[in-house]
Design an enzyme around this catalytic site. Structure first.
Site, PDB file in Angstrom:
ATOM      1  N   CYS A 111       0.829  -1.217   0.000  1.00 10.30           N
ATOM      2  CA  CYS A 111       0.000   0.000   0.000  1.00 10.30           C
ATOM      3  C   CYS A 111       0.861   1.264   0.000  1.00 10.30           C
ATOM      4  O   CYS A 111       0.646   2.174  -0.805  1.00 10.30           O
ATOM      5  CB  CYS A 111      -0.948  -0.035   1.195  1.00 10.30           C
ATOM      6  SG  CYS A 111      -0.172  -0.551   2.743  1.00 10.30           S
TER       7      CYS A 111
HETATM    8  N1  NAP Z   1      -3.903  -4.464   5.097  1.00  5.61           N
HETATM    9  C1  NAP Z   1      -3.429  -3.763   4.071  1.00  5.61           C
HETATM   10  O1  NAP Z   1      -3.652  -2.539   3.964  1.00  5.61           O
HETATM   11  C2  NAP Z   1      -2.611  -4.446   3.009  1.00  5.61           C
HETATM   12  C3  NAP Z   1      -2.275  -3.716   1.867  1.00  5.61           C
HETATM   13  C4  NAP Z   1      -1.523  -4.345   0.857  1.00  5.61           C
HETATM   14  C5  NAP Z   1      -1.100  -5.644   1.028  1.00  5.61           C
HETATM   15  N2  NAP Z   1      -1.415  -6.323   2.165  1.00  5.61           N
HETATM   16  C6  NAP Z   1      -0.939  -7.697   2.284  1.00  5.61           C
HETATM   17  O2  NAP Z   1      -2.033  -8.566   2.023  1.00  5.61           O
HETATM   18  C7  NAP Z   1      -1.930  -9.755   2.824  1.00  5.61           C
HETATM   19  C8  NAP Z   1      -3.201  -9.888   3.676  1.00  5.61           C
HETATM   20  O3  NAP Z   1      -3.292  -8.734   4.498  1.00  5.61           O
HETATM   21  P1  NAP Z   1      -4.516  -8.467   5.469  1.00  5.61           P
HETATM   22  O4  NAP Z   1      -4.335  -7.092   5.996  1.00  5.61           O
HETATM   23  O5  NAP Z   1      -5.795  -8.845   4.819  1.00  5.61           O
HETATM   24  O6  NAP Z   1      -4.181  -9.535   6.638  1.00  5.61           O
HETATM   25  P2  NAP Z   1      -5.126 -10.045   7.831  1.00  5.61           P
HETATM   26  O7  NAP Z   1      -6.223  -9.063   8.039  1.00  5.61           O
HETATM   27  O8  NAP Z   1      -4.228 -10.373   8.961  1.00  5.61           O
HETATM   28  O9  NAP Z   1      -5.773 -11.403   7.242  1.00  5.61           O
HETATM   29  C9  NAP Z   1      -5.017 -12.562   7.015  1.00  5.61           C
HETATM   30  C10 NAP Z   1      -5.917 -13.658   6.468  1.00  5.61           C
HETATM   31  O10 NAP Z   1      -5.119 -14.816   6.203  1.00  5.61           O
HETATM   32  C11 NAP Z   1      -5.632 -15.926   6.961  1.00  5.61           C
HETATM   33  N3  NAP Z   1      -4.442 -16.746   7.331  1.00  5.61           N
HETATM   34  C12 NAP Z   1      -4.084 -17.938   6.805  1.00  5.61           C
HETATM   35  N4  NAP Z   1      -2.937 -18.383   7.295  1.00  5.61           N
HETATM   36  C13 NAP Z   1      -2.537 -17.460   8.161  1.00  5.61           C
HETATM   37  C14 NAP Z   1      -1.419 -17.371   9.019  1.00  5.61           C
HETATM   38  N5  NAP Z   1      -0.485 -18.324   9.071  1.00  5.61           N
HETATM   39  N6  NAP Z   1      -1.326 -16.279   9.810  1.00  5.61           N
HETATM   40  C15 NAP Z   1      -2.269 -15.306   9.798  1.00  5.61           C
HETATM   41  N7  NAP Z   1      -3.351 -15.354   8.982  1.00  5.61           N
HETATM   42  C16 NAP Z   1      -3.481 -16.408   8.182  1.00  5.61           C
HETATM   43  C17 NAP Z   1      -6.425 -15.298   8.079  1.00  5.61           C
HETATM   44  O11 NAP Z   1      -7.501 -16.127   8.501  1.00  5.61           O
HETATM   45  P3  NAP Z   1      -7.265 -17.406   9.441  1.00  5.61           P
HETATM   46  O12 NAP Z   1      -6.283 -16.986  10.487  1.00  5.61           O
HETATM   47  O13 NAP Z   1      -8.634 -17.741   9.955  1.00  5.61           O
HETATM   48  O14 NAP Z   1      -6.722 -18.464   8.522  1.00  5.61           O
HETATM   49  C18 NAP Z   1      -7.014 -14.078   7.412  1.00  5.61           C
HETATM   50  O15 NAP Z   1      -8.176 -14.428   6.659  1.00  5.61           O
HETATM   51  C19 NAP Z   1      -0.655  -9.583   3.674  1.00  5.61           C
HETATM   52  O16 NAP Z   1       0.410 -10.241   3.070  1.00  5.61           O
HETATM   53  C20 NAP Z   1      -0.437  -8.076   3.664  1.00  5.61           C
HETATM   54  O17 NAP Z   1       0.916  -7.711   3.843  1.00  5.61           O
HETATM   55  C21 NAP Z   1      -2.175  -5.754   3.148  1.00  5.61           C
END
Ligand code: NAP
Length: 353
Positions: free
Chosen positions: A157
């Site tokens: 981001c």
């Molecule tokens: N947030 C942002 O603004 C943003 C922007 C650009 C890119 N990203 C990237 O996009 C990816 C997802 O980000 P997010 O913000 O959506 O993350 P998040 O809110 O922490 O969600 C992570 C998702 O992955 C699942 N998961 C599966 N294996 C996991 C593990 N070992 N540890 C933790 N969660 C796990 C989680 O559900 P369960 O735990 O139930 O499996 C959850 O659905 C990341 O790599 C992040 O760096 C994020």
């Protein structure tokens, strides 16, 4: 008594729809993808995964969250969005690719072209061969490659904001490539949805802090992409900050000009570079962007100023970290990869207030 309307059916694919899955659907980027793709006439969501909530209903959708079982899901889909933490995504991407499924990975696992750079900033990479197949998913810079890609690495981001803000000036050699400072502020959803002390209400509310100055992991991808644009090595001092708001990034960037310019000349360079870009909005002289103007949209607002007194160029850019900074950009890439109009499902205006 009126009977309740049945919940919306999402798992019966129309023949003209592309069946897709969202892996990690309960996180912030996964939920944002569900929101955006619900408006997409060419998509059918056939699987949503979560480890912790497998078996539970997914919000208002008539869909049950399931454990990640790659062979089972791969047989039903043509594309997957990986919304997993870095390191978790790389092997999953490889498994889906082995089934011929196109992958859009939102993690950092395939953004960096040099393995040694990835391993320096993130640790061991276990799918090195796939790195060269991956395309950096910033359509404004890599549109044609994304359209034919099988694996897209959606940018970070902060990285999206800063690359979009700096590209025209580096491409036109209007700024020095080694004297750039980016002071970026992000809302708390940038850190994901998992429970962390730093994201607690009482830690974040009514406070404003800097973190990871000169050591944030988005630095190498910004330098990688900006160096390609400039045709020479670019170095960037990157200072991220955490702001007590849900969504949004605002970056204020300071650069040294290669000679004296006027603000009008700088604006002309931006307008020329982005003249065909639907999601990049260049603001008139004297206007500055706000995160509220982009909330829930796939837009990036940019303003620029030449300050003759201090001989600096100041660029300000705003976007929504979950939309243009993550899931919106991923849908933009999906549209290119599957032959849809690039802006499909992405034309929402800002959610104000
Ligand atoms: N947030 C942002 O603004 C943003 C922007 C650009 C890119 N990203 C990237 O996009 C990816 C997802 O980000 P997010 O913000 O959506 O993350 P998040 O809110 O922490 O969600 C992570 C998702 O992955 C699942 N998961 C599966 N294996 C996991 C593990 N070992 N540890 C933790 N969660 C796990 C989680 O559900 P369960 O735990 O139930 O499996 C959850 O659905 C990341 O790599 C992040 O760096 C994020």
């Amino acid at each position: 008594m009126a009977t309740a309307k049945p919940a919306r059916e999402v798992n019966t694919a129309n023949v003209n729809q592309i069946p897709i899955a969202i892996i990690g659907a309960t996180g912030y980027t996964g939920m944002e993808l569900v929101r955006l793709l619900s408006f997409h006439p060419g998509v059918s969501i056939v699987a949503l995964t979560s480890r912790q909530q497998a078996g539970e209903k997914y919000g208002i959708l008539n869909h049950t969250l399931e454990e990640l079982d790659v062979p089972k899901i791969a047989k039903k889909v043509k594309g997957v969005f990986l919304c997993l933490p870095h390191h978790e995504a790389m092997n999953t991407a490889q498994e889906f690719r082995s089934w011929g499924v196109k992958v859009i990975d939102l993690s950092a696992d395939f953004r960096l072209k040099k393995v040694e750079t990835y391993e320096k900033w993130y640790g061991k990479h276990t799918q090195k061969k796939l790195i060269q197949e991956a395309v950096y998913g910033l359509p404004e810079l890599h549109r044609a490659e994304i359209a034919s890609a099988k694996l897209v690495a959606a940018p970070g981001c902060y990285a999206t904001t800063n690359i979009l803000a700096l590209t025209p000036l580096l491409a036109e050699k209007m700024i020095l490539p080694h004297d750039i400072i980016s002071d970026s502020k992000s809302g708390v959803t940038g850190a994901g949805r998992s429970a962390q002390v730093d994201s607690l209400f009482s830690e974040v509310n009514d406070s404003f802090k800097a973190y990871k100055i000169a050591s944030h992991r988005h630095t190498p991808e910004m330098e990688q992409e900006l160096s390609i644009v400039a045709g020479e090595e670019v170095t960037l001092l990157f200072s991220p900050h955490l702001v007590p708001m849900d969504r949004g990034i605002l970056s204020t960037i300071y650069a040294r000009p290669t000679r004296k310019w006027t603000t009008a000349q700088l604006l002309k360079a931006y307008k020329k570079f982005y003249k065909n870009e639907k999601f990049i909005k260049i603001l008139p002289e004297g206007s500055w962007p706000a995160t509220k103007q982009v909330r829930g949209t796939n837009n990036c607002l940019i303003s620029v100023l030449y300050d003759a007194r201090t001989e600096r160029i100041v660029i300000t850019a705003a976007l929504d970290n979950l939309t243009k900074g993550a899931s919106g950009q991923a849908v933009q890439c999906f549209n290119l990869m599957f032959g849809f109009a690039e802006e499909m499902a992405l034309t929402q205006t800002a959610l104000i207030p």
